[in-house]
Scaffold this active site. Structure first.
Site: not given
Ligand code: NAP
Length: 475
Positions: A171, A246, A280, A377
């Site tokens: 997904k 992650e 990240c 962040e």
């Molecule tokens: P996010 O809002 O947490 O979304 C990530 C994924 O989770 C998307 O596919 C999103 O789907 C889905 N999602 C949203 N709500 C959910 C729920 N309640 N249950 C399950 N899945 C759900 O994060 P983002 O804004 O895309 O990414 C930025 C964040 O990711 C930052 O905090 C960054 O540091 C972190 N990150 C970490 C790493 C690492 O390797 N540690 C790498 C990259 C990014 P939808 O898009 O459909 O809402």
């Protein structure tokens, strides 16, 4: 406008309801992807479960050969993919090409690792027995990926999970699902058996709930925010669902008096501005030792002023737009908050006067610890810089974070480098290196940056069960 289908049980499937995908440089919708509801996700899990026995029964070499075919397809279409990544995410085209190269490398690395999922034979404690440790695949793996590196972070999950003999349902983030739809085309071209890889899209909450509640789904691997990671941990309690997480980061960059200053400036620029600061492992706090503080700031701000910001397709652009209005507003709030706390704005600080979610690359000096950007962040091209005096002081300040994903230091002192390696609380540490990630080495966080590791041998192990077999042989 092109409407991309989902990929379910070996078929491209279109549905009525779609998600519209926006180009953050123009704010215009350029494509759509179909969506499905929870019942259809349950069917995908059932189909993945049905596909599992035959996939796991293949030799590791045969599974690796399928991954290599997907890699070949990605490589053949790399320019088309890179253009799509730039359209949906906004990053400069050269960085999208870099993401393609890394995705291909991950696939080829795990294609080979498939053959090295070794167990071991352990010397027996008791006469007549032999002890074996064996590794076996888990079953259906659900992968949830973010928008900031839309292809490579999905591949980092899919490649090892498939190599290990699992079946996978992806997904992708709703902001950037198109390169995932194209990845499904590569899977089809590589002729993977039906149900081995599937692509779903729709309500993240509903889809994740099915993954959490469905006992046939044996593992969830997630990259995204710490907030969503926490909700998955809560949801996983019912089925005791294994999770790889992650999550967020808040990387410190530490520049010591003895560093090669030009290399430190270059490293800090890369850690901060690559991917428009939406990484990240992006640096969020730059600590510079007093002796070189003024010189560092002068060089760093001068180079930041020279960064060309614009549409990722424009020649020479190094910084693209933020992903959306919300991301831009958060960055502007962090800048305002830092200035209110007494920080000096050396350059940038404003939304650009053009269409799209563009922020001027920003440098803030003398930023106090109380400013929000020093703990939260920012996920934007905003660089807070502040001075420090001693090693012990800066190590303590660097570790004062709920996150522990990555950290960077610039020094020529080997003893200091070893102390930093041992004391910094981060899963990845770059010493005189602003781009540490590589297919062969583990990547992941400590503290609230997550659970488990991707890449390296650890990245494969995350998708294998470890069993102990005790053989009573009587010899
Ligand atoms: P996010 O809002 O947490 O979304 C990530 C994924 O989770 C998307 O596919 C999103 O789907 C889905 N999602 C949203 N709500 C959910 C729920 N309640 N249950 C399950 N899945 C759900 O994060 P983002 O804004 O895309 O990414 C930025 C964040 O990711 C930052 O905090 C960054 O540091 C972190 N990150 C970490 C790493 C690492 O390797 N540690 C790498 C990259 C990014 P939808 O898009 O459909 O809402």
């Amino acid at each position: 406008m092109k409407v991309y289908p989902l990929y379910l049980n070996g078929k491209f499937v279109t549905t009525q309801k779609t998600i519209r995908v926006v180009n953050p440089s123009s704010t215009e919708v350029f494509a759509e992807i179909c969506t499905i509801d929870r019942a259809a996700v349950a069917q995908a899990v059932a189909d993945a479960h049905a596909a599992f026995p035959a996939w796991r029964a293949l030799t590791a070499k045969a599974r690796g050969d399928f991954l290599k075919k997907i890699a070949d397809e990605l490589e053949r279409r790399r320019e088309e993919f890179a253009r799509v990544i730039t359209m949906e995410n906004g990053k400069p085209l050269a960085q999208s090409m870099g993401e393609m190269a890394m995705s291909v490398d991950h696939l080829r690395w795990f294609a080979e690792e498939a053959r090295r999922a070794y167990g071991r034979i352990v010397p027996q404690q008791t006469d007549g027995k032999r002890h074996l440790v064996v590794k076996t695949p888990m079953g259906v793996v659900a992968a949830i990926s973010p928008w900031n590196f839309p292809l490579v972070l999905a591949v980092r999950k899919i490649a090892p999970a498939l190599a290990a003999g699992n079946t996978v349902i992806l997904k992708p983030a709703s902001a950037t699902p198109i390169c995932a739809a194209m990845f499904a085309e590569c899977v089809e071209a590589a002729k993977l058996p039906k149900g081995v890889f599937q692509l779903v899209a729709g309500s993240a909450r509903e889809i994740a709930q099915e993954f959490l509640d469905n006992p046939l789904c044996r593992k969830i691997t997630f990259t995204g925010s710490t907030e969503v990671g926490r909700s998955l941990i809560q949801g996983a309690a019912k089925e005791i669902k294994p999770l790889s997480l992650e999550l967020g980061g808040h990387a410190p960059v530490i520049v010591f008096d003895d560093a090669d200053l030009d290399a430190a400036v270059e490293g800090a620029m890369i850690t901060k501005f690559r991917n428009t600061g939406q990484s990240c492992i992006a640096s969020n706090r730059i600590y510079v030792q007093r002796g070189v503080y003024d010189k560092f700031l002068e060089k760093f701000a001068a180079q930041t002023r020279m960064l060309k910001t614009g549409d990722g397709f424009e020649e020479g652009v190094l910084v693209g737009p933020l992903i959306n209005e919300e991301g831009l507003n958060k960055a502007l709030e962090h800048i305002q908050d830092a200035v209110t706390h007494g920080a000096k704005l050396l350059c940038g600080g404003k939304r650009m006067n053009r269409k799209g979610y563009f922020l001027e690359p920003t440098v803030l000096a003398d930023v106090p610890t109380a400013a929000a950007c020093m703990t939260e962040e920012t996920f934007a091209p905003v660089a807070p810089v502040c001075p420090f005096n001693s090693d012990d002081e800066v190590i303590e300040r660097a570790n004062q974070s709920q996150y522990g994903l990555s950290a960077y230091a610039f020094t020529r002192d080997l003893k200091r480098a070893f102390r930093l390696m041992e004391l910094l609380e981060a899963g990845t540490i770059g010493i005189n290196d602003g781009v540490p990630t590589t297919s062969q080495c583990p990547f992941g966080g400590i503290k609230q940056s997550g659970w488990g590791r991707e890449l390296g041998v650890e990245g494969m192990d995350a998708f294998l069960e470890t069993k102990h077999v005790s053989l009573g042989l009587g010899i």
